[in-house]
Design a protein around this motif. Structure first.
Motif, mmCIF file in Angstrom:
data_model
loop_
_atom_site.group_PDB
_atom_site.id
_atom_site.type_symbol
_atom_site.label_atom_id
_atom_site.label_comp_id
_atom_site.label_asym_id
_atom_site.label_seq_id
_atom_site.Cartn_x
_atom_site.Cartn_y
_atom_site.Cartn_z
ATOM 1 N N PRO A 185 0.884 -1.002 0.179
ATOM 2 C CA PRO A 185 0.072 -0.041 0.030
ATOM 3 C C PRO A 185 0.886 1.429 -0.105
ATOM 4 C CG PRO A 185 -0.037 -0.981 2.200
ATOM 5 C CD PRO A 185 0.699 -2.016 1.376
ATOM 6 N N ILE A 186 0.674 2.110 -1.047
ATOM 7 C CA ILE A 186 1.374 3.206 -1.196
ATOM 8 C C ILE A 186 0.391 4.622 -1.074
ATOM 9 C CG2 ILE A 186 2.988 4.625 -2.716
ATOM 10 C CD1 ILE A 186 3.695 2.123 -3.841
ATOM 11 N N ARG A 187 0.835 5.413 -0.367
ATOM 12 C CA ARG A 187 0.159 6.620 -0.258
ATOM 13 C C ARG A 187 0.856 7.850 -0.992
ATOM 14 N NH1 ARG A 187 -0.556 8.951 5.562
ATOM 15 N NH2 ARG A 187 1.959 8.973 5.393
ATOM 16 N N MET A 188 -0.008 8.510 -1.796
ATOM 17 C CA MET A 188 0.281 9.463 -3.199
ATOM 18 C C MET A 188 -0.297 10.850 -2.289
ATOM 19 S SD MET A 188 2.142 7.825 -5.342
ATOM 20 C CE MET A 188 2.395 9.514 -6.320
ATOM 21 N N LEU A 189 0.652 11.782 -1.964
ATOM 22 C CA LEU A 189 0.034 13.079 -1.620
ATOM 23 C C LEU A 189 0.196 14.103 -2.831
ATOM 24 C CD1 LEU A 189 1.821 13.292 1.861
ATOM 25 C CD2 LEU A 189 -0.550 12.505 1.228
ATOM 26 N N ILE A 190 -1.043 14.614 -3.321
ATOM 27 C CA ILE A 190 -0.904 15.332 -4.504
ATOM 28 C C ILE A 190 -1.350 16.669 -4.294
ATOM 29 C CG2 ILE A 190 -2.063 15.168 -6.559
ATOM 30 C CD1 ILE A 190 -2.671 12.219 -6.519
ATOM 31 N N SER A 191 -0.572 17.790 -4.954
ATOM 32 C CA SER A 191 -0.889 19.231 -4.938
ATOM 33 C C SER A 191 -0.416 19.885 -5.896
ATOM 34 C CB SER A 191 -0.136 19.788 -3.608
ATOM 35 O OG SER A 191 -0.820 21.097 -3.401
ATOM 36 N N SER A 192 -0.169 21.123 -6.105
ATOM 37 C CA SER A 192 0.098 22.066 -7.038
ATOM 38 C C SER A 192 0.618 23.326 -6.655
ATOM 39 C CB SER A 192 -1.146 22.297 -8.005
ATOM 40 O OG SER A 192 -0.646 23.233 -9.097
ATOM 41 N N GLU A 193 1.570 23.760 -7.498
ATOM 42 C CA GLU A 193 2.278 25.150 -6.808
ATOM 43 C C GLU A 193 1.732 26.254 -7.968
ATOM 44 O OE1 GLU A 193 6.437 24.759 -6.974
ATOM 45 O OE2 GLU A 193 6.488 23.641 -5.268
ATOM 46 N N ASP A 194 0.958 25.962 -8.960
ATOM 47 C CA ASP A 194 0.715 27.187 -9.764
ATOM 48 C C ASP A 194 -1.109 27.071 -10.088
ATOM 49 O OD1 ASP A 194 0.843 24.812 -11.684
ATOM 50 O OD2 ASP A 194 2.798 25.493 -12.000
ATOM 51 N N HIS A 212 -4.208 21.117 -11.617
ATOM 52 C CA HIS A 212 -3.853 19.710 -12.271
ATOM 53 C C HIS A 212 -4.594 18.658 -11.933
ATOM 54 C CE1 HIS A 212 -0.317 21.921 -13.947
ATOM 55 N NE2 HIS A 212 -0.121 22.431 -12.908
ATOM 56 N N SER A 213 -4.327 17.372 -12.343
ATOM 57 C CA SER A 213 -4.884 16.216 -11.808
ATOM 58 C C SER A 213 -4.071 15.160 -12.572
ATOM 59 C CB SER A 213 -6.187 16.039 -12.626
ATOM 60 O OG SER A 213 -7.154 15.076 -12.179
ATOM 61 N N TRP A 214 -3.760 14.185 -11.462
ATOM 62 C CA TRP A 214 -2.818 13.249 -11.094
ATOM 63 C C TRP A 214 -3.732 11.891 -11.737
ATOM 64 C CZ3 TRP A 214 -0.672 8.829 -8.925
ATOM 65 C CH2 TRP A 214 0.545 8.546 -9.220
ATOM 66 N N ALA A 215 -3.611 11.468 -12.830
ATOM 67 C CA ALA A 215 -4.609 10.364 -13.291
ATOM 68 C C ALA A 215 -3.767 9.259 -13.732
ATOM 69 C CB ALA A 215 -5.531 10.684 -14.191
ATOM 70 N N ILE A 216 -4.068 7.905 -13.376
ATOM 71 C CA ILE A 216 -3.527 6.598 -13.739
ATOM 72 C C ILE A 216 -4.878 5.463 -14.103
ATOM 73 C CG2 ILE A 216 -1.969 4.857 -13.808
ATOM 74 C CD1 ILE A 216 -0.377 7.112 -13.698
ATOM 75 N N PRO A 217 -5.173 5.570 -15.325
ATOM 76 C CA PRO A 217 -6.588 4.801 -15.718
ATOM 77 C C PRO A 217 -6.301 3.425 -15.121
ATOM 78 C CG PRO A 217 -6.016 6.182 -17.395
ATOM 79 C CD PRO A 217 -4.528 6.317 -16.540
ATOM 80 N N SER A 218 -5.187 2.646 -15.424
ATOM 81 C CA SER A 218 -5.191 1.212 -15.150
ATOM 82 C C SER A 218 -5.023 0.980 -13.483
ATOM 83 C CB SER A 218 -3.920 0.763 -15.781
ATOM 84 O OG SER A 218 -2.623 1.387 -15.437
ATOM 85 N N LEU A 219 -4.899 2.093 -12.763
ATOM 86 C CA LEU A 219 -4.870 1.784 -11.328
ATOM 87 C C LEU A 219 -6.201 2.440 -10.813
ATOM 88 C CD1 LEU A 219 -0.991 2.737 -10.440
ATOM 89 C CD2 LEU A 219 -2.261 0.651 -10.405
ATOM 90 N N LYS A 225 -7.584 9.030 -10.117
ATOM 91 C CA LYS A 225 -7.649 10.328 -10.702
ATOM 92 C C LYS A 225 -7.787 11.447 -9.515
ATOM 93 C CE LYS A 225 -10.179 13.003 -13.882
ATOM 94 N NZ LYS A 225 -10.234 14.363 -13.268
ATOM 95 N N THR A 226 -6.899 11.957 -9.264
ATOM 96 C CA THR A 226 -6.922 12.851 -8.014
ATOM 97 C C THR A 226 -6.386 14.455 -8.308
ATOM 98 O OG1 THR A 226 -6.368 11.096 -6.575
ATOM 99 C CG2 THR A 226 -6.122 13.345 -5.717
ATOM 100 N N ASP A 227 -7.221 15.307 -8.233
ATOM 101 C CA ASP A 227 -7.012 16.692 -8.470
ATOM 102 C C ASP A 227 -5.853 17.174 -7.679
ATOM 103 O OD1 ASP A 227 -9.311 16.779 -10.276
ATOM 104 O OD2 ASP A 227 -10.433 17.822 -9.015
#
Length: 227
Positions: free
Chosen positions: A149-158, A161-168, A171-173
């Motif tokens: 199990p892996i935790r992804m922390l997702i944010s933006s600096e400008d 955006h949206s970080w998306a991997i369809p096969s997994l 889709k997180t903004d």
């Protein structure tokens, strides 16, 4: 990854994506049954004579067409809520990776390691090697261990955006000033491709994501060479 003229979803790589595909098939079957029933009723009304006009005032019919849609909605809502809780809960992640969206590239930080950070840019078409995919290859891939199990922390600096991997099934903004998290777990090794899925400017189409999932032993060797 997707292939030309593909009409269905990509092959599932994580337990969450498998659940999403099962839910997709479950809901699609309900939609088909409703569509066939409505088409049959329309065809019957247009092709037969209405001899039982008393049914227009029948309380039983009104009860059925009121209760039946409620039951169908419950059959859709229960598995949907179950998957939402599965996607939201994170129990003791073995690895945390923070990704930041920029115009127009991604940066990654392995927070469990010291100084393990890098930027990931798309490889221009004129620099691609034989067999590499146009608009999908990057200079630095995100390397992760499988079956953990892996935790992804997702944010933006400008901008958004949206970080998306369809096969997994991910889709997180990526929102400036806000830290979103997602759970990731791959059941098999391989390369998995994604892209920014939120219009973020003129080069929105040039923000690919590449995950390289490998066995834990190889991941430890890779991390040792990166530090």
């Amino acid at each position: 990854m997707a292939y030309p003229l593909q009409y269905g979803l990509q092959d599932a790589t994580s337990p969450i994506m498998e659940e999403l595909m099962h839910f997709h098939d479950h809901t699609l079957m309900i939609v088909f049954l409703i569509s066939f029933l409505v088409l049959y009723v329309i065809f019957a009304m247009l092709s037969t004579k209405l001899t039982h006009t008393s049914t227009m005032n029948a309380q039983e019919v009104e009860t059925i067409w009121t209760v039946l849609p409620a039951v169908i909605l419950i059959l859709i809502a229960l598995p949907s809520l179950r998957i939402l809780y599965m996607m939201d809960e994170i129990y003791n992640p073995t690895l945390t990776v923070k990704t930041m969206g920029h115009q127009w590239y991604w940066s990654y930080e392995y927070t469990d390691y010291e100084d393990l950070t890098f930027d990931s840019y798309m490889i221009p078409t004129n620099e691609l090697k034989s067999g590499e995919l146009r608009l999908l290859e990057v200079d630095n891939r995100v390397v992760l261990p499988m079956d953990l199990p892996i935790r992804m922390l997702i944010s933006s600096e400008d901008v958004l955006h949206s970080w998306a991997i369809p096969s997994l099934g991910l889709k997180t903004d990526a929102i400036p000033g806000r830290l979103n998290q997602a759970t990731l777990s791959s059941t098999r090794p391989g390369l998995f491709y994604g892209q920014c899925s939120e219009i973020c400017g003129s080069n929105h189409s040039f923000m690919p994501i590449v995950l390289e999932v490998i066995p834990l032993k190889q991941f430890e060797n890779w991390s040792a060479t990166m530090i």
